[in-house]
Scaffold this motif. Structure first.
Motif, PDB file in Angstrom:
ATOM      1  N   THR A 260       0.837  -1.190   0.000  1.00 17.00           N
ATOM      2  CA  THR A 260       0.000   0.000   0.000  1.00 17.00           C
ATOM      3  C   THR A 260       0.876   1.246   0.000  1.00 17.00           C
ATOM      4  O   THR A 260       2.108   1.167   0.137  1.00 17.00           O
ATOM      5  CB  THR A 260      -0.907   0.032   1.248  1.00 17.00           C
ATOM      6  OG1 THR A 260      -0.079   0.163   2.421  1.00 17.00           O
ATOM      7  CG2 THR A 260      -1.736  -1.241   1.354  1.00 17.00           C
ATOM      8  N   VAL A 261       0.205   2.394  -0.128  1.00 18.37           N
ATOM      9  CA  VAL A 261       0.935   3.664  -0.103  1.00 18.37           C
ATOM     10  C   VAL A 261       1.669   3.826   1.222  1.00 18.37           C
ATOM     11  O   VAL A 261       2.771   4.386   1.276  1.00 18.37           O
ATOM     12  CB  VAL A 261      -0.040   4.839  -0.325  1.00 18.37           C
ATOM     13  CG1 VAL A 261       0.673   6.170  -0.145  1.00 18.37           C
ATOM     14  CG2 VAL A 261      -0.662   4.752  -1.711  1.00 18.37           C
ATOM     15  N   HIS A 268       9.401  10.137  -1.128  1.00 15.46           N
ATOM     16  CA  HIS A 268       9.493   9.798  -2.545  1.00 15.46           C
ATOM     17  C   HIS A 268       8.142   9.486  -3.186  1.00 15.46           C
ATOM     18  O   HIS A 268       8.111   9.009  -4.329  1.00 15.46           O
ATOM     19  CB  HIS A 268      10.422   8.590  -2.725  1.00 15.46           C
ATOM     20  CG  HIS A 268      11.801   8.795  -2.183  1.00 15.46           C
ATOM     21  ND1 HIS A 268      12.582   9.876  -2.533  1.00 15.46           N
ATOM     22  CD2 HIS A 268      12.540   8.047  -1.311  1.00 15.46           C
ATOM     23  CE1 HIS A 268      13.747   9.785  -1.911  1.00 15.46           C
ATOM     24  NE2 HIS A 268      13.744   8.701  -1.163  1.00 15.46           N
ATOM     25  N   ARG A 269       7.067   9.747  -2.505  1.00 15.70           N
ATOM     26  CA  ARG A 269       5.764   9.344  -3.045  1.00 15.70           C
ATOM     27  C   ARG A 269       5.392  10.101  -4.317  1.00 15.70           C
ATOM     28  O   ARG A 269       4.777   9.540  -5.217  1.00 15.70           O
ATOM     29  CB  ARG A 269       4.687   9.513  -1.976  1.00 15.70           C
ATOM     30  CG  ARG A 269       4.759   8.421  -0.913  1.00 15.70           C
ATOM     31  CD  ARG A 269       3.790   8.628   0.229  1.00 15.70           C
ATOM     32  NE  ARG A 269       3.991   7.597   1.255  1.00 15.70           N
ATOM     33  CZ  ARG A 269       3.435   7.627   2.448  1.00 15.70           C
ATOM     34  NH1 ARG A 269       2.623   8.628   2.792  1.00 15.70           N
ATOM     35  NH2 ARG A 269       3.673   6.662   3.316  1.00 15.70           N
ATOM     36  N   ALA A 270       5.753  11.394  -4.391  1.00 13.87           N
ATOM     37  CA  ALA A 270       5.466  12.151  -5.612  1.00 13.87           C
ATOM     38  C   ALA A 270       6.225  11.545  -6.799  1.00 13.87           C
ATOM     39  O   ALA A 270       5.674  11.386  -7.896  1.00 13.87           O
ATOM     40  CB  ALA A 270       5.840  13.622  -5.428  1.00 13.87           C
ATOM     41  N   LEU A 271       7.481  11.181  -6.577  1.00 13.69           N
ATOM     42  CA  LEU A 271       8.273  10.558  -7.637  1.00 13.69           C
ATOM     43  C   LEU A 271       7.713   9.191  -8.007  1.00 13.69           C
ATOM     44  O   LEU A 271       7.608   8.835  -9.192  1.00 13.69           O
ATOM     45  CB  LEU A 271       9.728  10.435  -7.196  1.00 13.69           C
ATOM     46  CG  LEU A 271      10.667   9.684  -8.144  1.00 13.69           C
ATOM     47  CD1 LEU A 271      10.702  10.356  -9.509  1.00 13.69           C
ATOM     48  CD2 LEU A 271      12.064   9.602  -7.547  1.00 13.69           C
ATOM     49  N   GLU A 295       4.157  -3.619  -7.203  1.00 11.46           N
ATOM     50  CA  GLU A 295       4.651  -3.909  -5.858  1.00 11.46           C
ATOM     51  C   GLU A 295       5.217  -2.632  -5.239  1.00 11.46           C
ATOM     52  O   GLU A 295       6.080  -1.972  -5.825  1.00 11.46           O
ATOM     53  CB  GLU A 295       5.733  -4.979  -5.909  1.00 11.46           C
ATOM     54  CG  GLU A 295       5.268  -6.294  -6.523  1.00 11.46           C
ATOM     55  CD  GLU A 295       6.409  -7.274  -6.711  1.00 11.46           C
ATOM     56  OE1 GLU A 295       6.884  -7.824  -5.689  1.00 11.46           O
ATOM     57  OE2 GLU A 295       6.839  -7.466  -7.859  1.00 11.46           O
ATOM     58  N   LEU A 296       4.722  -2.317  -4.053  1.00 10.15           N
ATOM     59  CA  LEU A 296       5.181  -1.143  -3.320  1.00 10.15           C
ATOM     60  C   LEU A 296       5.916  -1.580  -2.056  1.00 10.15           C
ATOM     61  O   LEU A 296       5.472  -2.501  -1.361  1.00 10.15           O
ATOM     62  CB  LEU A 296       3.991  -0.259  -2.923  1.00 10.15           C
ATOM     63  CG  LEU A 296       3.133   0.280  -4.079  1.00 10.15           C
ATOM     64  CD1 LEU A 296       1.873   0.935  -3.543  1.00 10.15           C
ATOM     65  CD2 LEU A 296       3.926   1.273  -4.912  1.00 10.15           C
ATOM     66  N   ASP A 297       7.047  -0.929  -1.764  1.00 13.94           N
ATOM     67  CA  ASP A 297       7.803  -1.241  -0.549  1.00 13.94           C
ATOM     68  C   ASP A 297       8.579  -0.003  -0.121  1.00 13.94           C
ATOM     69  O   ASP A 297       8.636   0.993  -0.862  1.00 13.94           O
ATOM     70  CB  ASP A 297       8.741  -2.434  -0.789  1.00 13.94           C
ATOM     71  CG  ASP A 297       9.745  -2.171  -1.891  1.00 13.94           C
ATOM     72  OD1 ASP A 297      10.674  -1.358  -1.668  1.00 13.94           O
ATOM     73  OD2 ASP A 297       9.600  -2.750  -2.989  1.00 13.94           O
ATOM     74  N   PRO A 298       9.176  -0.030   1.049  1.00 12.16           N
ATOM     75  CA  PRO A 298       9.876   1.157   1.547  1.00 12.16           C
ATOM     76  C   PRO A 298      11.043   1.607   0.676  1.00 12.16           C
ATOM     77  O   PRO A 298      11.480   2.760   0.768  1.00 12.16           O
ATOM     78  CB  PRO A 298      10.369   0.720   2.933  1.00 12.16           C
ATOM     79  CG  PRO A 298       9.444  -0.371   3.342  1.00 12.16           C
ATOM     80  CD  PRO A 298       9.104  -1.084   2.070  1.00 12.16           C
ATOM     81  N   ARG A 299      11.560   0.738  -0.184  1.00 14.33           N
ATOM     82  CA  ARG A 299      12.715   1.067  -1.011  1.00 14.33           C
ATOM     83  C   ARG A 299      12.355   1.498  -2.425  1.00 14.33           C
ATOM     84  O   ARG A 299      13.240   1.842  -3.206  1.00 14.33           O
ATOM     85  CB  ARG A 299      13.662  -0.140  -1.080  1.00 14.33           C
ATOM     86  CG  ARG A 299      14.162  -0.611   0.267  1.00 14.33           C
ATOM     87  CD  ARG A 299      15.078   0.409   0.905  1.00 14.33           C
ATOM     88  NE  ARG A 299      16.291   0.611   0.110  1.00 14.33           N
ATOM     89  CZ  ARG A 299      17.237   1.492   0.405  1.00 14.33           C
ATOM     90  NH1 ARG A 299      17.066   2.282   1.454  1.00 14.33           N
ATOM     91  NH2 ARG A 299      18.308   1.603  -0.344  1.00 14.33           N
TER      92      ARG A 299
END
Length: 348
Positions: A260-261, A268-271, A295-299
């Motif tokens: 998730t978001v 870095h969410r805008a990027l 796939e979303l992750d902290p990296r």
């Protein structure tokens, strides 16, 4: 005042103040006049000439548009004291050289400084008992003026180059943003229009809904272009993550979202929103895929499709993505999947 006109050298703003401080050395010609064996009238006139020389010197820095006038006035006033000072008038040359070096336009300042630099060498003639090698005492002052001028010009050139680079970078940013916005929106419009055309006879209600969706997408694209040109738009990862499955579904592509978001780095969410938008656009345009995994992750983010894979040269969209990611200190990898293509963006 424009960016090009902002002073980058302290002499450009406070030269008159520094010049006023150095006027203290005019005490020597003043003493020479007072001690001269001439009438009181001549002494007063000579002192007035020295005062006028000092005023003209300060005004030469304060009013740059008339520097030639004040420089000529200084020369005339200095020559007027020759009957009293004799060879001592060459003690004015450091003031003339500094004003010429710092205020005259190029290339005139070089010739003027050269003239004032040669003039003190007449002290070698030993006229009126004037100290020989006087030029060795004033040349360092003149050299200092030359160095200030050279360093000031170099700094000004660097400032202009920085300004030009900023303009070019801003143009590239706007071009990249407009490309991303229009590329994604026009692709979505094209897919929706094709779907509406197929449904118009089969399912008029669904076709009408698609046409209304086209209108909404077109209005949104227009608003985004206006905001982008104004430099106000920032990518919204949550909105892009919600829109991606809908755009892909219109193209007949199923979507699986892993994470998730909240799993991503807020910095870095805008990027990541821009990366997701461009990746979805590329899948719809080129991949001919049946499914996509996001796939979303902290990296960072990974987008994998099962399409035809990477073919042909890299396009503007992917180049723009690389520029954005590298600008943030991240990396981007485009590798073959089995089958299809895997785009992995890693951020610090």
């Amino acid at each position: 005042m424009t960016a090009e006109q902002i002073p980058t050298n302290p002499w450009e703003k406070w030269g008159w103040a520094f010049a006023a401080i150095w006027l203290v050395f005019l005490v020597y010609p003043v003493i020479a006049v007072v001690e001269a064996d001439v009438s009181m009238v001549v002494k007063i006139l000579s002192l007035l000439c020295i005062l006028g020389f000092a005023v003209a010197n300060v005004l030469g820095y304060a009013r740059r548009g008339r520097v030639w006038f004040y420089l000529a006035a200084m020369v005339v006033l200095a020559l007027a004291t020759v009957p009293v000072l004799g060879m001592g008038v060459i003690s004015y040359t450091p003031y003339l050289a500094m004003l010429s070096a710092l205020e005259l336009p190029a290339p005139a300042w070089k010739w003027a400084v050269g003239l004032w630099g040669v003039t003190p060498m007449v002290s070698l003639l030993g006229i009126d008992g004037f100290p020989p090698y006087f030029f060795l005492m004033v040349w360092p002052v003149m050299l200092g003026g030359v160095m200030l001028r050279i360093f000031g010009e170099r700094e000004h050139m660097a400032h202009e180059a920085q300004h030009r680079f900023a303009v070019v970078a801003e143009r590239e940013r706007v071009a990249r943003d407009v490309h991303d916005v229009l590329g994604h929106s026009l692709t979505a419009l094209s897919v929706k229009a094709e779907l509406a055309a197929r449904l118009v006879d089969v399912d008029p209600v669904r076709a009408r809904a698609e046409l209304e969706s086209i209108q909404a997408t077109a209005r949104q694209a227009l608003a985004e272009v206006r905001a982008t040109v104004g430099g106000l738009r920032a990518g919204n990862l949550e909105a892009e993550l919600a829109a991606a499955p809908l755009v892909l579904a219109d193209a007949g592509v199923t979507t699986e979202v892993v994470g998730t978001v909240a799993d991503t780095d807020p910095r870095h969410r805008a990027l990541l929103a821009w990366v997701l938008r461009e990746s979805v656009t590329n899948v719809v345009r080129h991949a001919q895929a049946a499914s996509v995994v996001i796939e979303l992750d902290p990296r960072g983010i990974t987008v994998t499709d099962d399409g035809t894979g990477v073919t042909g040269p890299e396009g503007n969209g992917l180049r723009g993505m690389r520029e954005r990611v590298s600008g943030a200190g991240g990396t981007i990898e485009v590798t073959p999947a089995t089958p299809g293509t895997r785009v992995r963006v890693g951020l610090p």
